[in-house]
Design a protein around this motif. Structure first.
Motif, PDB file in Angstrom:
ATOM      1  N   ILE A  17      -2.697   0.566 -15.951  1.00 47.88           N
ATOM      2  CA  ILE A  17      -1.597   1.297 -15.323  1.00 47.88           C
ATOM      3  C   ILE A  17      -2.174   2.365 -14.410  1.00 47.88           C
ATOM      4  CG2 ILE A  17       0.512   2.593 -15.715  1.00 47.88           C
ATOM      5  CD1 ILE A  17       0.325   1.630 -18.661  1.00 47.88           C
ATOM      6  N   PRO A  18      -1.980   2.243 -13.089  1.00 45.43           N
ATOM      7  CA  PRO A  18      -2.440   3.322 -12.215  1.00 45.43           C
ATOM      8  C   PRO A  18      -1.532   4.530 -12.360  1.00 45.43           C
ATOM      9  CG  PRO A  18      -1.282   1.648 -10.948  1.00 45.43           C
ATOM     10  CD  PRO A  18      -1.343   1.139 -12.362  1.00 45.43           C
ATOM     11  N   ILE A  56       1.472  -1.264  -4.717  1.00 44.21           N
ATOM     12  CA  ILE A  56       0.444  -0.902  -3.746  1.00 44.21           C
ATOM     13  C   ILE A  56       0.707   0.519  -3.253  1.00 44.21           C
ATOM     14  CG2 ILE A  56      -0.165  -3.232  -2.993  1.00 44.21           C
ATOM     15  CD1 ILE A  56       1.764  -2.953  -0.666  1.00 44.21           C
ATOM     16  N   THR A  57      -0.344   1.283  -3.141  1.00 51.71           N
ATOM     17  CA  THR A  57      -0.282   2.630  -2.599  1.00 51.71           C
ATOM     18  C   THR A  57      -1.430   2.764  -1.609  1.00 51.71           C
ATOM     19  OG1 THR A  57       0.616   3.498  -4.672  1.00 51.71           O
ATOM     20  CG2 THR A  57      -0.315   5.099  -3.135  1.00 51.71           C
ATOM     21  N   TYR A  58      -1.137   3.212  -0.396  1.00 49.55           N
ATOM     22  CA  TYR A  58      -2.181   3.266   0.624  1.00 49.55           C
ATOM     23  C   TYR A  58      -1.818   4.298   1.687  1.00 49.55           C
ATOM     24  CZ  TYR A  58       1.168   0.062   2.855  1.00 49.55           C
ATOM     25  OH  TYR A  58       2.321  -0.516   3.359  1.00 49.55           O
ATOM     26  N   GLU A 211      -2.499  -3.266  -7.024  1.00 51.61           N
ATOM     27  CA  GLU A 211      -2.404  -3.699  -8.423  1.00 51.61           C
ATOM     28  C   GLU A 211      -1.428  -4.855  -8.525  1.00 51.61           C
ATOM     29  OE1 GLU A 211      -0.250  -4.192 -12.035  1.00 51.61           O
ATOM     30  OE2 GLU A 211       0.560  -2.799 -10.547  1.00 51.61           O
ATOM     31  N   ILE A 212      -1.877  -5.946  -9.132  1.00 55.89           N
ATOM     32  CA  ILE A 212      -1.028  -7.114  -9.367  1.00 55.89           C
ATOM     33  C   ILE A 212      -1.233  -7.562 -10.812  1.00 55.89           C
ATOM     34  CG2 ILE A 212      -0.419  -9.467  -8.691  1.00 55.89           C
ATOM     35  CD1 ILE A 212      -1.567  -8.932  -5.936  1.00 55.89           C
ATOM     36  N   MET A 216      -6.664  -4.574 -10.587  1.00 49.36           N
ATOM     37  CA  MET A 216      -6.651  -3.669  -9.436  1.00 49.36           C
ATOM     38  C   MET A 216      -7.870  -3.823  -8.542  1.00 49.36           C
ATOM     39  SD  MET A 216      -5.544  -0.117 -11.215  1.00 49.36           S
ATOM     40  CE  MET A 216      -4.230  -0.085 -12.412  1.00 49.36           C
ATOM     41  N   HIS A 217      -7.631  -3.548  -7.274  1.00 49.16           N
ATOM     42  CA  HIS A 217      -8.694  -3.360  -6.290  1.00 49.16           C
ATOM     43  C   HIS A 217      -8.433  -1.996  -5.655  1.00 49.16           C
ATOM     44  CE1 HIS A 217     -11.684  -5.467  -3.518  1.00 49.16           C
ATOM     45  NE2 HIS A 217     -11.598  -4.221  -3.067  1.00 49.16           N
TER      46      HIS A 217
END
Length: 355
Positions: A17-18, A56-58, A211-212, A216-217
């Motif tokens: 969990i991010p 996704i967060t970017y 994250e999927i 995560m990457h």
């Protein structure tokens, strides 16, 4: 999504969990519409892909979600066994199909790990998973009679299990036995995350988290200007997506993370035998050691995916030694000993991520 993405995540769903998704300030996050541009800021988007959710967060000046999903459509057409028109589905039906770069990449990685793991990692294992009733319709219990019936069929199914019974010739997959059936989810899910992350790399995004399904990457820094803080689930077979609790927290950047676990995918025989869905393809049976979960931190998600899956088969006695054979890879393992006591194993580098 129109049903385009249908990978089913069995081993690694909602494990990691991010925390930025849970606690980051809205003042740092902009949820823009696709294609809308503006000043550089963090964008947060969620959706459904590969039979699970993505987050996704970017940091960028506009949404890149549509570009990411477009690339994943092509990927789905290669490696999803739930897409009847995918390359891997046609191979499993013994149709003549030309291989694409996605399939070849995953196949070559599968070959590498088949050899490195001593044949414990094997993408031809699908018929054994079906035989042991693992999948979307996994029962809670099976009778002793059904267990004995399954056990009696193991050797006949093992006749067409084995990665070394396949090869690539003239850009086609050749199978020594038409009954061979491929299931590349233990690599394909991780590689799919790398594919999604490659979109952000192509656009020069320096800070992102993809994250999927719990894998995560990660690159750069989070919206608070720090390393990304990630929670690893406590392995509890009674937990679900709403009741899961955190086992530990790590701080990471410029890496990929995968967790494999046996504690949610299992059933019992009527006489109490616990059968987890991790199958050792060398013997055709579920493993019987006490490994509960393996978290791997490494350079890309396809690699961390393959290592975590391999460790679940190898077991706690030798898994850390297997991890240490790779460069730039760290591991955290939780297992039960013979008396049922829960224990942990850390690589030296993983301990540093806890600070």
């Amino acid at each position: 999504m129109g049903g385009l993405f249908l990978f089913y995540v069995q081993m690694k769903r909602f494990i990691l969990i991010p925390l930025v998704l849970l606690v980051c300030s809205l003042s740092f996050v902009s949820c823009r519409k696709n294609g809308e541009s503006g000043e550089m800021r963090y964008i947060k988007e969620t959706g459904f892909v590969f039979g699970t959710t993505y987050h996704i967060t970017y940091r960028y000046d506009r949404s890149l979600e549509s570009e990411m999903l477009e690339r994943l459509r092509a990927y789905d057409n290669s490696l999803s066994t739930y897409n009847k028109n995918s390359v891997i589905s046609k191979i499993n039906r013994n149709e003549d199909v030309e291989l694409d770069s996605f399939f070849v990449t995953v196949y070559n990685k599968a070959k590498e790990f088949y050899e490195l793991s001593g044949h414990r990692f094997d993408i031809t294992i699908k018929p054994l998973s079906r035989l042991w009733k693992f999948g979307g319709d996994t029962p809670d219990t099976i009778s002793v009679e059904l267990y004995d019936e399954i056990l009696a069929k193991v050797d006949s199914v093992r006749e067409f299990i084995g990665f070394d019974k396949t090869r690539i010739e003239n850009n086609r997959l050749v199978k020594d036995d038409e009954r061979i059936c491929l299931e590349a989810a233990a690599l394909a899910e991780g590689y799919g995350i790398d594919v999604a992350a490659s979109v952000f790399d192509d656009y020069g995004v320096s800070d992102y988290m993809v994250e999927i399904g719990g894998e995560m990457h990660i690159k750069g820094l989070n919206p608070n200007g720090r390393k990304w803080r990630v929670s690893i689930d406590r392995p509890d077979d009674k937990s679900n997506e709403l009741t899961r609790t955190s086992q530990t927290l790590i701080n990471v950047t410029n890496c990929a993370i995968s967790t494999s676990g046996s504690y949610r995918q299992f059933y019992r025989t009527a006489d109490g035998r616990r059968l987890q869905h991790t199958i050792d393809p060398r013997v055709g049976r579920p493993v019987e050691h006490g490994m509960l979960s393996v978290t791997i931190v490494g350079p890309n998600t396809m690699t961390t995916d393959a290592i975590s899956t391999s460790c679940m088969v190898i077991g706690p006695d030798s898994a850390m030694q297997f991890v240490e054979s790779f460069e730039d890879v760290e591991a955290y393992m939780i297992y039960e000993d013979e008396t049922g006591n829960r224990k942990e194993l850390f690589s030296d580098g993983f301990r540093e991520l806890l600070n």
